[in-house]
Design a protein around this motif. Sequence first.
Motif, PDB file in Angstrom:
ATOM      1  N   ALA A 308       0.830  -1.218   0.000  1.00 32.03           N
ATOM      2  CA  ALA A 308       0.000   0.000   0.000  1.00 32.03           C
ATOM      3  C   ALA A 308       0.861   1.265   0.000  1.00 32.03           C
ATOM      4  O   ALA A 308       1.908   1.320   0.661  1.00 32.03           O
ATOM      5  N   VAL A 309       0.408   2.260  -0.743  1.00 30.16           N
ATOM      6  CA  VAL A 309       1.101   3.559  -0.751  1.00 30.16           C
ATOM      7  C   VAL A 309       0.860   4.241   0.597  1.00 30.16           C
ATOM      8  O   VAL A 309      -0.287   4.394   1.018  1.00 30.16           O
ATOM      9  N   ALA A 324       1.483  11.924   0.735  1.00 34.49           N
ATOM     10  CA  ALA A 324       1.406  10.624   0.060  1.00 34.49           C
ATOM     11  C   ALA A 324       2.813  10.201  -0.301  1.00 34.49           C
ATOM     12  O   ALA A 324       3.647  11.039  -0.673  1.00 34.49           O
ATOM     13  N   GLY A 325       3.095   8.903  -0.223  1.00 35.56           N
ATOM     14  CA  GLY A 325       4.424   8.401  -0.556  1.00 35.56           C
ATOM     15  C   GLY A 325       5.426   8.688   0.540  1.00 35.56           C
ATOM     16  O   GLY A 325       5.068   9.125   1.640  1.00 35.56           O
ATOM     17  N   LEU A 354       8.471  10.225  -9.392  1.00 36.97           N
ATOM     18  CA  LEU A 354       7.713  10.818  -8.291  1.00 36.97           C
ATOM     19  C   LEU A 354       7.712   9.852  -7.107  1.00 36.97           C
ATOM     20  O   LEU A 354       7.327   8.684  -7.246  1.00 36.97           O
ATOM     21  N   CYS A 355       8.141  10.337  -5.922  1.00 34.19           N
ATOM     22  CA  CYS A 355       8.152   9.430  -4.761  1.00 34.19           C
ATOM     23  C   CYS A 355       7.251   9.916  -3.631  1.00 34.19           C
ATOM     24  O   CYS A 355       6.842   9.108  -2.790  1.00 34.19           O
ATOM     25  N   ALA A 356       6.913  11.212  -3.601  1.00 32.30           N
ATOM     26  CA  ALA A 356       6.052  11.692  -2.513  1.00 32.30           C
ATOM     27  C   ALA A 356       5.452  13.044  -2.881  1.00 32.30           C
ATOM     28  O   ALA A 356       6.010  13.772  -3.707  1.00 32.30           O
ATOM     29  N   VAL A 357       4.325  13.344  -2.260  1.00 29.87           N
ATOM     30  CA  VAL A 357       3.687  14.652  -2.464  1.00 29.87           C
ATOM     31  C   VAL A 357       3.094  15.111  -1.132  1.00 29.87           C
ATOM     32  O   VAL A 357       2.379  14.349  -0.475  1.00 29.87           O
ATOM     33  N   ALA A 369      -1.981  12.133  -6.404  1.00 29.33           N
ATOM     34  CA  ALA A 369      -0.621  11.698  -6.061  1.00 29.33           C
ATOM     35  C   ALA A 369      -0.606  10.244  -5.625  1.00 29.33           C
ATOM     36  O   ALA A 369       0.280   9.475  -6.008  1.00 29.33           O
ATOM     37  N   ARG A 370      -1.588   9.864  -4.817  1.00 26.26           N
ATOM     38  CA  ARG A 370      -1.630   8.465  -4.361  1.00 26.26           C
ATOM     39  C   ARG A 370      -1.718   7.516  -5.544  1.00 26.26           C
ATOM     40  O   ARG A 370      -1.063   6.470  -5.584  1.00 26.26           O
ATOM     41  N   LYS A 371      -2.533   7.905  -6.528  1.00 24.11           N
ATOM     42  CA  LYS A 371      -2.688   7.034  -7.711  1.00 24.11           C
ATOM     43  C   LYS A 371      -1.418   7.037  -8.557  1.00 24.11           C
ATOM     44  O   LYS A 371      -0.983   6.000  -9.053  1.00 24.11           O
TER      45      LYS A 371
END
Length: 394
Positions: A308-309, A324-325, A354-357, A369-371
């Motif tokens: 899970a993210v 997120a991330g 992209l690793c996080a937002v 961002a999660r998607k």
Amino acid sequence: MPDGVVIVGGGQAGFQAAASLRAEGYQEPITLIGDEPHPPYQRPPLSKAFVLGKQNQDQILLRPETYYRDHQIRWIPGERTMAIETCEHRVRLRGGAAIPYDSLVLALGARNRTLPLPGVAYLRTLAEAIEIKQRLEQANDVVIIGGGFIGLEIAASARTLGKSVTVVEVLPRLMARVVAPVVSDFFYRAHVSRGVEVLLNTRVREIRGGDAVLEDGSRRHGDLVVVGVGIVPNTELAAEAGLPVANGICVDEWLRTADERIYAIGDCAVYPSAYARSRVRLESVQNAVDQAVAVAKAIAGKGAPYRAVPWFWSDQFDLRLQMAGLPAGHDQMVVRGEPESGKFSVFYFRQGRLCAVDSVNRPADHLAARKLIASGAPVNPQQAADESFSLKIS
Ligand code: FAD
């Protein structure tokens, strides 16, 4: 007769594991053992709606007490599990009783990191929230030690209640370990503009005569001093049973410890995350819930590696920070939107991906961002910073 599943820890993760096992059609006995006296409840409102008086004790319960009986979940409150007897496959309670298991889920959470200061309050449990709420009613001046999520949320609540509030943070910026400088600066201004005094690079030396004495000798009066300087995972039970522990109970990507009958989930577990490319221990509702769901599936024979993210939120005043991330190891960062507008997001990239937002009052960015992170769909820094570029995956 099967012994079924024993879950130790009646918090967010423990509750969810029990509920998800039943939802997965698991028919064997489930025992949920917690050392707090209340049925499992949500912690996030403790620093927000609960201290503000917007939600009461019953409203923060994850389920009413009747739920456990109705779902044949044997719920044992106020009982501390003292030992895991791994060879006999049973846990030993403080009262002496032994409870056998086929599978054991450790959902032990964490406890407050403490400071050697007398008379200060901490916030992790409902009992502590009740105490803080009562003391806040009498207080005029509140000092918060620690400018992380918990400290800032309590600061926002206390200020909303009209108290004079000082936040003392030892690092040069707020929430320094988890957010980008632009987010720290934004929250610094947000708190200060709403009347909170925020002292950075500052340490409380001692508490004397109701005052927090700072390192330079100056004082801040605190009818209530709350310390929010992080938590320590509850790993002793696992360590004493011979399970590997390293800032958390070590589990594999199936959330299994070195003992194949024993799982660990939530705040107490350290696991290999594809999103961090290392082992991490996360402290969030998402992590507790999703890991509990994953373990329930595994025990019910429908398991898959945990992927899970990670995501998280923090509410401070009218501001919602959503993350997120995992930004660890990022090498590039861009901002989408204007911090001055009160709505913006920070996109973190690691080797072009992209690793996080982090999003402030931009829920659509957070959901997108999660998607994006889960799917690995390509988005580059220029696109992320360009508000005319749609983040939605088609
Ligand atoms: P916990 O909920 O801590 O549950 C563990 C339980 O196990 C506890 O009841 C503990 O007493 C019990 N236990 C431990 N050892 C034993 C033993 N030997 N025997 C029996 N019982 C034992 N997260 C977010 O994502 N967003 C937020 O806005 C947010 N706000 C928060 C605000 C506050 C004030 C706090 C404290 C936390 C907040 N969190 C938030 C974090 C989130 O609540 C936690 O990550 C989550 O509760 C972790 O769930 P858990 O089940 O792993 O641990």
